[in-house]
Scaffold this motif. Structure first.
Motif, short mmCIF file in Angstrom:
data_model
loop_
_atom_site.label_atom_id
_atom_site.label_comp_id
_atom_site.label_asym_id
_atom_site.label_seq_id
_atom_site.Cartn_x
_atom_site.Cartn_y
_atom_site.Cartn_z
N PRO A 104 1.00 -1.14 -0.09
CA PRO A 104 0.03 -0.12 -0.03
C PRO A 104 0.78 1.33 -0.22
O PRO A 104 1.86 1.33 0.85
CB PRO A 104 -0.72 -0.26 1.31
N LEU A 105 0.46 2.24 -1.06
CA LEU A 105 1.25 3.51 -1.02
C LEU A 105 0.19 4.69 -0.87
O LEU A 105 -0.85 4.61 -1.31
CB LEU A 105 1.89 3.51 -2.27
N SER A 106 0.57 5.72 -0.47
CA SER A 106 0.07 6.97 -0.22
C SER A 106 0.94 8.06 -0.28
O SER A 106 2.06 7.93 0.14
CB SER A 106 -0.99 7.18 0.87
N VAL A 107 0.60 9.22 -1.20
CA VAL A 107 1.39 10.37 -1.22
C VAL A 107 1.15 11.04 0.11
O VAL A 107 -0.07 11.53 0.21
CB VAL A 107 1.00 11.13 -2.42
N VAL A 108 1.96 11.52 0.70
CA VAL A 108 1.78 12.42 1.92
C VAL A 108 2.38 13.83 1.82
O VAL A 108 1.86 14.73 2.63
CB VAL A 108 2.57 11.83 3.25
N ASP A 109 3.15 14.19 0.99
CA ASP A 109 3.64 15.32 0.69
C ASP A 109 4.24 15.61 -0.71
O ASP A 109 4.66 14.62 -1.14
CB ASP A 109 4.75 15.84 1.81
N MET A 110 4.24 16.99 -1.30
CA MET A 110 4.80 17.05 -2.63
C MET A 110 5.26 18.50 -2.51
O MET A 110 4.69 19.32 -1.86
CB MET A 110 3.38 17.03 -3.38
N ILE A 111 6.57 18.78 -3.15
CA ILE A 111 7.11 20.07 -2.93
C ILE A 111 7.48 20.44 -4.37
O ILE A 111 8.20 19.49 -5.00
CB ILE A 111 8.26 20.00 -2.00
N GLU A 112 6.96 21.57 -5.10
CA GLU A 112 7.42 21.95 -6.16
C GLU A 112 8.93 22.30 -6.02
O GLU A 112 9.21 23.41 -5.23
CB GLU A 112 6.54 23.10 -6.90
N THR A 113 9.69 21.92 -7.14
CA THR A 113 11.21 22.22 -7.11
C THR A 113 11.55 22.99 -8.24
O THR A 113 10.93 23.11 -9.17
CB THR A 113 12.33 20.94 -7.14
N ASP A 114 12.75 24.18 -8.01
CA ASP A 114 13.06 24.70 -8.97
C ASP A 114 13.76 24.19 -10.24
O ASP A 114 14.47 22.98 -9.95
CB ASP A 114 13.89 25.90 -8.77
N GLU A 115 13.79 24.34 -11.29
CA GLU A 115 14.58 23.86 -12.42
C GLU A 115 16.00 23.70 -11.98
O GLU A 115 16.69 23.04 -12.84
CB GLU A 115 14.05 24.32 -13.86
#
Length: 118
Positions: A104-115
């Motif tokens: 089982p997997l779940s997304v807990v956080d997401m951060i947009e990063t700079d190129e």
């Protein structure tokens, strides 16, 4: 198009174990082996953290009952050129889920990063 650092949580079952440290070691090792066998060494694997309900301090996310452990693993990977956060989430879950079948997997956080962070 954006780049995102996607953090996921996985529930890993370890059988025939009687110590938390052993369960964590086995879970991290097995997950790493399965990811590396699929040439996914870019996915970071570590034990997850759970906050104490009484004091709020984090502790290792593992529980043993009847010589069987449930270990919460933290997985991180960078997704490049995604259309949106939802798209990056789907890409990450598809990639990691393909290597870690039946976990089982779940997304807990997401951060947009700079190129420039590449």
């Amino acid at each position: 198009m954006g780049n995102y650092l996607v953090a996921m949580e996985a529930a890993w079952l370890v059988r025939d174990v009687d110590a938390i440290d052993d369960a964590i070691g086995v879970a991290v090792s097995e997950a790493g082996k399965r990811l590396n066998s699929e040439d996914m060494d870019y996915v970071e694997v570590e034990v997850g953290a759970t906050g104490c309900p009484a004091c709020g301090e984090p502790f290792d996310s593992a529980f043993i009952a009847a010589d069987t452990a449930l270990v919460g693993l933290g997985l991180e990977m960078e997704v490049f050129n995604a259309d949106s956060e939802e798209h990056a989430s789907r890409i990450a879950k598809s990639e990691v889920g393909g290597a870690l079948r039946d976990v089982p997997l779940s997304v807990v956080d997401m951060i947009e990063t700079d190129e420039d962070d590449e």
